[in-house]
Every structure is written in C-alpha cells, then in structure tokens.
Scaffold this motif. Structure first.
Motif, PDB file in Angstrom:
ATOM      1  N   GLY A 111     -44.545 -56.303 -21.508  1.00 19.79           N
ATOM      2  CA  GLY A 111     -45.180 -57.246 -21.587  1.00 19.79           C
ATOM      3  C   GLY A 111     -44.933 -58.350 -22.557  1.00 19.79           C
ATOM      4  O   GLY A 111     -45.622 -59.326 -22.725  1.00 19.79           O
ATOM      5  N   ALA A 112     -43.484 -58.250 -23.319  1.00 24.53           N
ATOM      6  CA  ALA A 112     -43.040 -59.216 -24.180  1.00 24.53           C
ATOM      7  C   ALA A 112     -42.174 -60.367 -23.142  1.00 24.53           C
ATOM      8  O   ALA A 112     -41.096 -59.769 -22.910  1.00 24.53           O
ATOM      9  N   LYS A 113     -42.254 -61.440 -23.313  1.00 26.24           N
ATOM     10  CA  LYS A 113     -41.402 -62.509 -22.671  1.00 26.24           C
ATOM     11  C   LYS A 113     -40.225 -62.778 -23.745  1.00 26.24           C
ATOM     12  O   LYS A 113     -40.596 -63.153 -24.945  1.00 26.24           O
ATOM     13  N   VAL A 114     -39.127 -62.348 -23.245  1.00 23.57           N
ATOM     14  CA  VAL A 114     -37.859 -62.580 -24.094  1.00 23.57           C
ATOM     15  C   VAL A 114     -37.232 -64.030 -23.945  1.00 23.57           C
ATOM     16  O   VAL A 114     -36.923 -64.311 -22.836  1.00 23.57           O
ATOM     17  N   LEU A 115     -36.950 -64.467 -24.934  1.00 25.13           N
ATOM     18  CA  LEU A 115     -36.536 -65.990 -24.915  1.00 25.13           C
ATOM     19  C   LEU A 115     -35.101 -65.793 -25.355  1.00 25.13           C
ATOM     20  O   LEU A 115     -34.537 -65.545 -26.296  1.00 25.13           O
TER      21      LEU A 115
END
Length: 327
Positions: free
Chosen positions: A180-184
C-alpha cells in the motif's frame, strides 16, 4: 517473491531511468560479493559487519547492551511546524507523518511499539524515507513481511509514499507497493486538496548507490508549486535548494544512534555538514528535516538519541493561524 519471474526490471527502468537502475543493480551485486569475500565493492563503514560486531561487543562488555535495547523502543513523537510562503491555502494545517530508517526486522518487539504509536497519531499523508531492512544484504523477506504489517496500520486520506535507502534492494519495490505504499523512484506525484496541489518528489538513494536523478524527479513541475522532496540522505541538500525545493525530508544518519550526552553524534555516515544530520535545518530558502529514524542499524541499541516518528504540520507563512506546534 521472485522479482525476475515477475519481470519487474523493464518497468523499473522506465520509472527511474535505465542508467540509475543499472548503477543500483551493479552495486547491489558488488556489495554482496564484497561481503562474501569477492569483488571490489564500494563499501561504507555502516556496511562492514566487523565494525558492527565490534560495537556490539563493546556494549556487551560494558554492561550497556540491554539498556541500549530498551532505549531502542522509547519512541519520541517530534512535532515540527513548517511555514511555507507559497503553500496553497487548502494545505494550511496539513499534517505529514514522517518515518525513516525503520529497519523493521531489527526490532526486539517485531515493531509492535511503532505500530501502536502510528495508530495513535492523526495525519493527512505519510512519507517513508528509506531503509526498511536491518542488514544491507541477505534476505529481505522478513523485512517485507514486517513492512506490510506496519503499512496496513497507517491510515491517512492522502496515502503513503516511500523511497528506497542504502539498505534496500530494488527488488523490494513490488512488496512495498503491494502493501500500500507508492514508491517514488526518481518520480513525483501531485497531492491534491480542494483543487490545489503540492508537488511531492522522491529520489533513489544518493548515499551508497548514487542512483538518484533529481532532474527526472522534478520534471513537469509548474513554477511556484510548493515542492516537497523525499531523499534518503541529506547529502543532496545543495542541489535540491538550487532546484527550488521548498521542503526536504530525509533520514539515514539515525542522528548518530549512539551519541554522547546532549545528542552529540560520534558518527553520522553522511557527507554533509553536521548541523543538517539531525532535526530541523535550513539551507538558503529551503527548509529541511533529518529524522533520527525509527529503528536501529547494525546494533539494536540507542544512547542519547531516541527513535522518532515525526509529524510535520504545514502552515502558510504569514497566515492568521500560522502558529502552533502541529498535531
């Protein structure tokens, strides 16, 4: 999870840039080879197992090891109010939970105290500034399971955004995003509220891998859009300020982790001025914050340097309600 079977590398190359991905993968292999007696990897002090074993032995012989472990779970919630002149009015009072250097598989309680803390706080957005694994090599399965457990307990309306640190392999990206974490990965996103926007950018690790690409992360930004940059280490401070970044959020240093009284670090592991290796700082017009981190690296111990979770409260400079201490 077999990253190769999922054929993730073409997608990652498209996202972060082929040169950056290639550099990271080469160094991942060289680092592992060096640790196991081969190769000429570019090894930093924090990567040397002999050094961390020495520190651990000193703590045990001095009778301080158990105290250090207890200190590693005594979290401090830092509240940091940040005034930004071009902040859109809709974001006045906007709260960001900042966690860095979690090293979740190194916790003696499997992360229970940190999870309890983040569940008790209120915030609009969460940012994770790298280092999710305790070691810089070996399996990352336990770390991925722990991060999934943590992320499922982070609840905020504007989502969770992350970057990778020097302890993280690129193959961890799918697990973090599935949780659920969007990695940039030298990328950006727009945080929107009531028709107004913040520009949130994230670069890959500049400290060990050198796979950051600030220009790529900031591309397509409109003039005067309030810009927040996530970087694992504070070492890009000058380049970021020159690129008109308004707020620079990072970690990596652990604030020293084992410090002299007065939170004076013995080692910071960062090629930058000591004044920007812990807490709030400024450089030119840019405001920065270097987290002391939530977890421990190398040795599960802290002295005169408590682990932290940080709530940054954004305020529009000169607004009527620009005072206050955050959450």
């Amino acid at each position: 999870m077999n990253a190769l079977s999922q054929n993730i590398f073409p997608e990652l190359a498209a996202r972060m840039g082929k040169e950056a991905l290639s550099r990271r993968l080469i160094l991942q292999v060289e680092h592992s080879a060096t640790l196991y007696g081969k190769g000429n990897g570019h090894v930093h002090l924090e990567n040397l197992e002999g050094f961390t074993r020495f520190v651990g032995s000193v703590l045990k012989l001095s009778g301080m090891a158990e105290r250090g472990k207890r200190n590693s779970l005594k979290f401090r919630t830092e509240k940091n109010t940040i005034e930004l002149p071009e902040l859109p009015s809709s974001f006045n009072g906007f709260k960001i939970l900042h966690l860095s250097d979690i090293h979740i598989d190194g916790f003696t309680d499997n992360g229970a105290a940190l999870i309890s803390l983040v569940k008790s706080l209120k915030y609009d957005l969460c940012v994770l500034t790298g280092d999710y694994r305790f070691l810089t090599h070996n399996t990352y399965e336990k770390s991925s399971i722990g991060m999934e457990r943590l992320i499922e307990n982070i609840h905020c309306p504007q989502g969770i955004y992350a970057i990778l640190g020097n302890h993280d392999f690129i193959e961890q990206v799918p697990a973090l995003e599935k949780a659920g974490a969007k990695v940039l990965l030298n990328e950006h996103t727009l945080i929107e509220k009531k028709g107004e926007q913040l520009f949130l950018a994230g670069v890959d690790d500049p400290h060990f891998y050198g796979s950051h690409d600030l220009e790529r992360a900031l591309q397509s930004r409109h003039n005067k859009t309030t810009t927040i940059l996530l970087s694992h280490s504070p070492e890009l401070f000058a380049e970021a300020a020159q690129s008109d970044v308004d707020l620079y959020l990072c970690g990596h240093t652990h604030g020293g982790q084992i410090c002299l009284p007065g939170e004076i670090p013995l080692i910071t592991h960062a090629a930058c001025p000591r004044r920007i290796t812990a807490g709030r700082w400024e450089y030119g017009k840019m405001i920065g914050y270097t987290s002391r981190g939530a977890g421990c690296s190398g040795v599960t111990a802290r002295f005169n340097c408590p682990p932290e979770a940080t709530i940054h409260t954004l305020r529009k400079a000169n607004s009527e309600d620009s005072t206050g201490d955050g959450a």
